[in-house]
Design a protein around this motif. Structure first.
Motif, PDB file in Angstrom:
ATOM      1  N   VAL A 229       2.607   1.286 -34.322  1.00 13.39           N
ATOM      2  CA  VAL A 229       2.946   1.967 -35.731  1.00 13.39           C
ATOM      3  C   VAL A 229       4.521   1.658 -36.029  1.00 13.39           C
ATOM      4  O   VAL A 229       5.141   1.519 -35.121  1.00 13.39           O
ATOM      5  CB  VAL A 229       2.724   3.154 -35.829  1.00 13.39           C
ATOM      6  CG1 VAL A 229       3.621   3.988 -34.883  1.00 13.39           C
ATOM      7  CG2 VAL A 229       2.541   3.826 -37.292  1.00 13.39           C
ATOM      8  N   LEU A 230       4.446   1.468 -37.327  1.00 16.94           N
ATOM      9  CA  LEU A 230       5.884   1.290 -37.920  1.00 16.94           C
ATOM     10  C   LEU A 230       6.438   2.489 -38.449  1.00 16.94           C
ATOM     11  O   LEU A 230       7.596   2.723 -38.658  1.00 16.94           O
ATOM     12  CB  LEU A 230       6.124   0.266 -39.022  1.00 16.94           C
ATOM     13  CG  LEU A 230       5.856  -1.077 -38.601  1.00 16.94           C
ATOM     14  CD1 LEU A 230       5.441  -2.057 -39.565  1.00 16.94           C
ATOM     15  CD2 LEU A 230       6.833  -1.494 -37.515  1.00 16.94           C
ATOM     16  N   GLY A 231       5.514   3.518 -38.810  1.00 15.62           N
ATOM     17  CA  GLY A 231       6.048   4.946 -39.202  1.00 15.62           C
ATOM     18  C   GLY A 231       6.894   4.819 -40.654  1.00 15.62           C
ATOM     19  O   GLY A 231       7.510   5.753 -40.780  1.00 15.62           O
ATOM     20  N   GLY A 232       6.562   3.771 -41.436  1.00 14.82           N
ATOM     21  CA  GLY A 232       7.289   3.897 -42.751  1.00 14.82           C
ATOM     22  C   GLY A 232       8.438   2.705 -42.824  1.00 14.82           C
ATOM     23  O   GLY A 232       9.085   2.568 -43.672  1.00 14.82           O
ATOM     24  N   CYS A 233       8.730   2.392 -41.587  1.00 15.50           N
ATOM     25  CA  CYS A 233       9.930   1.574 -41.325  1.00 15.50           C
ATOM     26  C   CYS A 233       9.390  -0.152 -41.611  1.00 15.50           C
ATOM     27  O   CYS A 233       8.128  -0.169 -41.460  1.00 15.50           O
ATOM     28  CB  CYS A 233      10.569   1.337 -40.003  1.00 15.50           C
ATOM     29  SG  CYS A 233      11.749   2.757 -39.711  1.00 15.50           S
ATOM     30  N   THR A 234      10.131  -1.070 -41.573  1.00 17.60           N
ATOM     31  CA  THR A 234       9.923  -2.610 -41.749  1.00 17.60           C
ATOM     32  C   THR A 234      10.236  -3.171 -40.209  1.00 17.60           C
ATOM     33  O   THR A 234      10.834  -2.648 -39.832  1.00 17.60           O
ATOM     34  CB  THR A 234      10.750  -2.896 -42.936  1.00 17.60           C
ATOM     35  OG1 THR A 234      12.267  -2.938 -42.420  1.00 17.60           O
ATOM     36  CG2 THR A 234      10.532  -2.576 -44.041  1.00 17.60           C
ATOM     37  N   PRO A 235       9.283  -4.168 -40.032  1.00 17.95           N
ATOM     38  CA  PRO A 235       9.420  -4.697 -38.718  1.00 17.95           C
ATOM     39  C   PRO A 235      10.803  -5.347 -38.451  1.00 17.95           C
ATOM     40  O   PRO A 235      11.348  -5.850 -39.206  1.00 17.95           O
ATOM     41  CB  PRO A 235       8.569  -5.939 -38.902  1.00 17.95           C
ATOM     42  CG  PRO A 235       7.432  -5.611 -39.855  1.00 17.95           C
ATOM     43  CD  PRO A 235       8.293  -4.687 -40.948  1.00 17.95           C
ATOM     44  N   ASN A 236      11.162  -5.087 -37.117  1.00 20.83           N
ATOM     45  CA  ASN A 236      12.668  -5.498 -36.721  1.00 20.83           C
ATOM     46  C   ASN A 236      12.704  -5.883 -35.369  1.00 20.83           C
ATOM     47  O   ASN A 236      12.176  -5.071 -34.450  1.00 20.83           O
ATOM     48  CB  ASN A 236      13.735  -4.362 -37.197  1.00 20.83           C
ATOM     49  CG  ASN A 236      15.156  -4.652 -36.464  1.00 20.83           C
ATOM     50  OD1 ASN A 236      15.618  -5.806 -36.647  1.00 20.83           O
ATOM     51  ND2 ASN A 236      15.432  -3.862 -35.549  1.00 20.83           N
ATOM     52  N   ALA A 237      13.244  -6.847 -35.060  1.00 16.34           N
ATOM     53  CA  ALA A 237      13.159  -7.503 -33.650  1.00 16.34           C
ATOM     54  C   ALA A 237      14.562  -7.006 -32.647  1.00 16.34           C
ATOM     55  O   ALA A 237      14.550  -7.261 -31.566  1.00 16.34           O
ATOM     56  CB  ALA A 237      12.738  -8.927 -33.532  1.00 16.34           C
TER      57      ALA A 237
END
Length: 253
Positions: A229-237
């Motif tokens: 889940v991202l929980g409202g955040c945007t994907p980040n590596a």
């Protein structure tokens, strides 16, 4: 067939003929849009459960190839120089790939190396250095393995990966082969996902725990379980922003 239905069918056939002709002309002229292909080149752990250059996002998703679960591993036969600042603590690692997975040790090791030496990676703050070694016992072994093998190894360490996630069990990081090949739907860029997968599990090896999204629309810290889940955040590596600021969030409960 009624007269009205015959007229509708004739109109549809005429429209289809025109469409085929137009498409054929565009193809002959080379005007058609190019097809984008995503090549399989990805993290999710659970504490008790569960890239490197960016590529264009595409709606096409990679698919799983045929592979076999053997439980045997091939080891990368070469090492690397030390990466990171001289003041950082050195962490040595070894790279292994399950035989029958369809991934070579050289391509897997290359992705691991690129991620760990990235300017936004764990070395950025000057606390850590990394080196891939061969002959001596490493601090961390990073293995790419089939879901069945990951489940068996992680389950023995008390982690329920359920055929889907990855884990760190002692000094061994177990990366799920399915996630490596196809990622997860909510992280559309597979290169980003793979870099996240590596940084997340290595973060556990460095003593970092899970975190939560710090705010809607903000980049997800790498210690967020982005596989789930991202929980409202945007994907980040990456552990840090391009400017070097650490990306963190509240500890996960």
């Amino acid at each position: 067939m009624s007269l009205r239905r015959r007229r509708v069918a004739a109109a549809a056939l005429a429209a289809l003929t025109v469409c085929v002709v137009v498409v054929g002309v565009r193809a002959a002229r080379g005007d058609g849009e190019p097809t984008t292909q995503v090549s399989p080149v990805s993290t999710s752990t659970t504490t008790a459960t569960t890239t490197a250059a960016p590529s264009p996002t595409t709606s096409a998703r990679p698919t799983l190839p045929d592979y076999r679960s053997t439980g045997d591993f091939s080891r990368s036969p070469t090492g690397t120089p030390v990466r990171g600042r001289s003041t950082g603590q050195l962490v040595t690692y070894r790279v292994e790939v399950e035989r029958g997975s369809g991934v070579t040790t050289s391509e897997f090791a290359a992705t691991i190396d690129r991620t760990l030496r990235h300017e936004r990676g764990w070395t950025r703050g000057g606390h850590w250095r990394f080196q891939r070694i061969v002959r001596h016992e490493p601090d961390v072994t990073i293995r790419l393995a089939t879901p069945r093998t990951v489940d068996r190894a992680c389950g023995a360490a008390g982690a329920d990966t359920d055929g889907y996630t990855s884990c760190r069990a002692g000094s061994v990081i177990w990366l799920n082969l399915d996630r490596w090949y196809i990622g997860v739907p909510h992280v559309p860029n597979l290169h980003t996902y793979r870099a996240y997968l590596i940084n997340h599990e290595v973060g556990h090896a460095l003593g970092r725990g899970h975190e939560r999204c710090p705010g809607w629309g903000r980049p997800a810290p790498v210690m967020v379980q982005q596989t789930l889940v991202l929980g409202g955040c945007t994907p980040n590596a990456w552990p840090r922003t391009p400017g070097g600021r650490e990306i963190t969030g509240p500890p996960a409960e």
